[in-house]
Design a protein around this motif. Structure first.
Motif, PDB file in Angstrom:
ATOM      1  N   UNK A   1       0.851  -1.198   0.000  1.00  0.00           N
ATOM      2  CA  UNK A   1       0.000   0.000   0.000  1.00  0.00           C
ATOM      3  C   UNK A   1       0.887   1.248   0.000  1.00  0.00           C
ATOM      4  N   UNK A   2       0.405   2.274  -0.671  1.00  0.00           N
ATOM      5  CA  UNK A   2       1.214   3.487  -0.791  1.00  0.00           C
ATOM      6  C   UNK A   2       0.931   4.490   0.320  1.00  0.00           C
ATOM      7  N   UNK A   3       2.008   4.992   0.912  1.00  0.00           N
ATOM      8  CA  UNK A   3       1.921   6.033   1.937  1.00  0.00           C
ATOM      9  C   UNK A   3       2.752   7.207   1.432  1.00  0.00           C
ATOM     10  N   UNK A   4       2.117   8.369   1.300  1.00  0.00           N
ATOM     11  CA  UNK A   4       2.858   9.557   0.892  1.00  0.00           C
ATOM     12  C   UNK A   4       3.438  10.234   2.128  1.00  0.00           C
ATOM     13  N   UNK A   5       4.621  10.806   1.980  1.00  0.00           N
ATOM     14  CA  UNK A   5       5.212  11.582   3.073  1.00  0.00           C
ATOM     15  C   UNK A   5       6.177  12.597   2.493  1.00  0.00           C
ATOM     16  N   UNK A   6       6.478  13.628   3.282  1.00  0.00           N
ATOM     17  CA  UNK A   6       7.470  14.589   2.833  1.00  0.00           C
ATOM     18  C   UNK A   6       8.856  13.950   2.907  1.00  0.00           C
ATOM     19  N   UNK A   7       9.765  14.452   2.099  1.00  0.00           N
ATOM     20  CA  UNK A   7      11.160  14.045   2.201  1.00  0.00           C
ATOM     21  C   UNK A   7      11.979  15.301   2.443  1.00  0.00           C
ATOM     22  N   UNK A   8      12.806  15.320   3.484  1.00  0.00           N
ATOM     23  CA  UNK A   8      13.047  14.265   4.467  1.00  0.00           C
ATOM     24  C   UNK A   8      11.853  14.043   5.394  1.00  0.00           C
ATOM     25  N   UNK A   9      11.913  12.975   6.205  1.00  0.00           N
ATOM     26  CA  UNK A   9      10.782  12.645   7.073  1.00  0.00           C
ATOM     27  C   UNK A   9      11.241  12.034   8.401  1.00  0.00           C
ATOM     28  N   UNK A  10      10.275  11.897   9.307  1.00  0.00           N
ATOM     29  CA  UNK A  10      10.567  11.362  10.638  1.00  0.00           C
ATOM     30  C   UNK A  10      10.968   9.890  10.552  1.00  0.00           C
ATOM     31  N   UNK A  11      12.105   9.610  11.125  1.00  0.00           N
ATOM     32  CA  UNK A  11      12.695   8.276  11.079  1.00  0.00           C
ATOM     33  C   UNK A  11      11.787   7.201  11.686  1.00  0.00           C
ATOM     34  N   UNK A  12      11.169   7.510  12.823  1.00  0.00           N
ATOM     35  CA  UNK A  12      10.310   6.538  13.508  1.00  0.00           C
ATOM     36  C   UNK A  12       9.087   6.174  12.673  1.00  0.00           C
ATOM     37  N   UNK A  13       8.645   7.119  11.831  1.00  0.00           N
ATOM     38  CA  UNK A  13       7.513   6.831  10.950  1.00  0.00           C
ATOM     39  C   UNK A  13       7.961   5.900   9.832  1.00  0.00           C
ATOM     40  N   UNK A  14       9.143   6.161   9.295  1.00  0.00           N
ATOM     41  CA  UNK A  14       9.630   5.296   8.222  1.00  0.00           C
ATOM     42  C   UNK A  14       9.827   3.876   8.750  1.00  0.00           C
ATOM     43  N   UNK A  15      10.262   3.773  10.010  1.00  0.00           N
ATOM     44  CA  UNK A  15      10.439   2.455  10.622  1.00  0.00           C
ATOM     45  C   UNK A  15       9.123   1.676  10.648  1.00  0.00           C
ATOM     46  N   UNK A  16       8.059   2.301  11.172  1.00  0.00           N
ATOM     47  CA  UNK A  16       6.796   1.544  11.308  1.00  0.00           C
ATOM     48  C   UNK A  16       6.161   1.284   9.943  1.00  0.00           C
ATOM     49  N   UNK A  17       6.260   2.254   9.038  1.00  0.00           N
ATOM     50  CA  UNK A  17       5.688   2.003   7.703  1.00  0.00           C
ATOM     51  C   UNK A  17       6.496   0.920   6.988  1.00  0.00           C
ATOM     52  N   UNK A  18       7.807   0.908   7.239  1.00  0.00           N
ATOM     53  CA  UNK A  18       8.644  -0.144   6.666  1.00  0.00           C
ATOM     54  C   UNK A  18       8.252  -1.517   7.195  1.00  0.00           C
ATOM     55  N   UNK A  19       7.963  -1.593   8.491  1.00  0.00           N
ATOM     56  CA  UNK A  19       7.611  -2.883   9.104  1.00  0.00           C
ATOM     57  C   UNK A  19       6.340  -3.496   8.515  1.00  0.00           C
ATOM     58  N   UNK A  20       5.380  -2.647   8.132  1.00  0.00           N
ATOM     59  CA  UNK A  20       4.148  -3.200   7.547  1.00  0.00           C
ATOM     60  C   UNK A  20       4.271  -3.336   6.027  1.00  0.00           C
ATOM     61  N   UNK A  21       5.442  -3.043   5.502  1.00  0.00           N
ATOM     62  CA  UNK A  21       5.668  -3.246   4.062  1.00  0.00           C
ATOM     63  C   UNK A  21       5.041  -2.179   3.186  1.00  0.00           C
ATOM     64  N   UNK A  22       4.857  -0.972   3.746  1.00  0.00           N
ATOM     65  CA  UNK A  22       4.273   0.110   2.946  1.00  0.00           C
ATOM     66  C   UNK A  22       5.232   0.522   1.834  1.00  0.00           C
ATOM     67  N   UNK A  23       4.667   1.008   0.766  1.00  0.00           N
ATOM     68  CA  UNK A  23       5.426   1.592  -0.327  1.00  0.00           C
ATOM     69  C   UNK A  23       5.448   3.109  -0.068  1.00  0.00           C
ATOM     70  N   UNK A  24       6.576   3.607   0.405  1.00  0.00           N
ATOM     71  CA  UNK A  24       6.636   5.022   0.795  1.00  0.00           C
ATOM     72  C   UNK A  24       6.978   5.900  -0.404  1.00  0.00           C
TER      73      UNK A  24
END
Lengths: 383, 383
Positions: free
Chosen positions: B108-131
């Motif tokens: 699933x796709x999650x949009x975010x600004x770049x750069x972004x909060x590291x802790x958010x990238x961690x949790x979205x990474x864990x669920x296999x999101x497409x950032x």
């Protein structure tokens, strides 16, 4: 926003519904798994609670694995081998969730006894585990079935509650403990030992943890909810360092770390000179509650039912004649008694033996006896 | 036991490593995101802490959504619409994790600004999101890019930190806030608003939450770690009831509920008559720290660097000439200054603009000035 597929597989919790109905003060609830609040060692915790504001370090961010003084204390208290590590969790329920997330891929096989702990089925369901069940007998899991399961299904882990099982109250024999550990080593299956009721033994002799026979193949969850206070939400997960490290990594994303003042409060309690005496009091209270319930059941329940004695824990399991147990629970609730019907404790609720789980730790002796009388009368007339 | 595939995708946290190196007392750490412990309102919390042992209900199991008196207070305090609900979490980091688990399927796709909060990238990474990232400009996300992204990528959610962004310190303009909300409604993208630094505004006027312009399309995380104490681990997630319900369901499996004494402690603090005065003191302290840092940067850093002023929060972002920023951070650490290099704040670390994140909330004015001098000298000579 559509919810994740993993959540779509989780049925709405029947327990949550019945617990909410059971919170009506006119209902005698044997449905929950709550400790008696009179057992909370509040006076033993008071000095630590009152001193927390003088230990400012507990208010800053901490390390994910836990509050260093608590981790150091637990190393001795739990006699952890040098090669083992611990991670403090937001209740041992979080430990379960983290282990499932750290190790289970969708479709991976997890063996467990049937019936089994509902909260474990929830977390394994969320990660898409394929839950394989093995029947539980009086001595623990059926060992022939278990070996067959290990051999043919090759599960990644075997999750179990060997001490005063939830929901059945069964405590594994020493022989079963040794044999299960042996099988886990032989078939390279990780043993996941959930021990929330272990300290609540009120008769018979304490038996070693199953994981003590396979320390390099196991992870242990310990809860302080039953011997300290569930509200604190502090549990601990231990195992060899290589098993714990991935759990810490998941926990970092999950909540950074658990509340530090609560970890400090637990440490103060565990170090208190009267903590052992407190445990003795809790066990004596629960033993007397249990005896009241068991005696009442023996006198009142219909002959078609069967109840096994327990040596500790919080639950008694009553086998009843085949019927719609959900309907029975509903009728009981309308008569003022809340219980949990057996099917909710199986990954596959269909075609399971009829039984009810009764909790004896959070009702007065009068309530327990009254509940048994109502319960017996309803079952007698239920078809 | 092999770890889950989802965990294999999570790189070992560079931040964790640098923070551990930075804990050496000889190092001036501008690397972390820690509040100054002198700001913890311990005296305001003391009466509640000392009284917790006289409110025995906080020691029992509670409901998953949170401690009822705190939830009731927050409804007024946060002016939640009738149709909205709240769930108390073990820090707002847990809120992030629960939202990711409740809503994101792998891919699933999650949009975010770049750069972004590291802790958010961690949790979205864990669920296999497409950032999917959108560039950040001075006013917030690049709106043309964002609309293009919504149109062509159709992300499920847009995660952002509109107030004093981590790591850049950027605060979105009012116009950008309105426009992003509009786009979220138009393209049916849930807006996930992370607001841990919102209360730390020390200049300029407070702007409405982005979600106030799209209340039925958003979820908001609030942290009490920066204005109360991170050690408590209490955050709150709000949104329309239909958005919050699945989060509560995941939380039930994740940890049953968050610590109740900590929720009661937070409630006592928020209700304290001196809480607003406490906030003013925190902001004044951070403003003076920031001014010290900013003035020192303006006087000392090489002309090839660029630093943008901020109106609040905890961080300043310094653009530097292209170089190996990891190597630079290593050299700085060897000279006694810890900073975080820019690539760690991007889902794809390769080819990102060179910059460093500097924290100003947990170092003394003398340390800040000394760090800037060392930092400027090293950069001047680094290639």
């Amino acid at each position: 926003m559509e919810i994740a597929r993993s959540l779509q597989n989780v049925p709405s919790s029947y327990i949550r519904e019945i617990l909410s109905a059971a919170s009506d003060p006119k209902v005698i609830s044997l449905a929950g798994g709550l400790p008696d609040p009179s057992t909370f060692p509040i006076e033993l915790m008071r000095p630590t609670f009152e001193g927390l504001c003088d230990t400012p370090e507990v208010f800053q961010y901490g390390t994910t694995a836990g509050y260093t003084p608590l981790l150091a204390f637990l190393r001795d208290y739990l006699r952890l081998p040098e090669s083992h590590a611990a991670v403090v969790c937001t209740g041992s329920q979080q430990g379960l969730d983290l282990v499932a997330r750290a190790y289970i891929n969708p479709g991976d096989k997890v063996a467990m006894e049937a019936p089994s702990y509902l909260g474990a089925m929830q977390v394994f369901g969320l990660v898409g585990a394929n839950m394989i069940t093995v029947s539980q007998v009086e001595s623990g899991p059926d060992l022939l079935q278990l070996e067959q399961c290990f051999k043919t299904e090759k599960p990644k882990m075997f999750y179990a509650v060997p001490d005063f099982h939830n929901p059945t109250g069964v405590c594994w024999t020493l022989e079963t403990r040794r044999k299960v550990a042996e099988l886990c080593i032989q078939y390279d299956v990780a043993f996941i030992e959930d021990a929330p009721y272990r300290e609540l033994r009120f008769s018979g002799e304490a038996l070693p943890l199953v994981s003590s026979f396979c320390p390099e193949h196991s992870i242990v969850f310990r809860s302080f909810s039953k011997i300290a206070s569930p509200g604190l939400r502090i549990g601990v997960v231990t195992g060899k360092a290589a098993y714990i490290e991935p759990i810490v990594k998941i926990k970092q994303g999950a909540d950074l770390h658990s509340s530090i003042p609560m970890q400090a409060a637990l440490l103060g309690l565990l170090k208190h000179q009267d903590f052992d005496a407190h445990l003795d009091k809790v066990k004596a209270l629960y033993q007397s509650r249990y005896q009241t319930l068991y005696t009442a059941l023996e006198s009142h329940i219909p002959k078609s039912c069967a109840v096994k004695p327990v040596d500790g824990g919080m639950f008694v399991w009553v086998n009843i004649p085949e019927c719609d147990t959900f309907e029975l629970a509903k009728v009981l609730l309308s008569k003022g008694v809340a219980v949990v019907p057996s099917p909710v404790f199986y990954p596959d609720a269909n075609g399971q033996p009829a039984a009810l789980r009764l909790n004896f730790t959070n009702s007065s002796p009068e309530e327990l006896v009254k509940a048994v009388k109502i319960f017996s009368e309803v079952i007698e007339n239920f078809s």
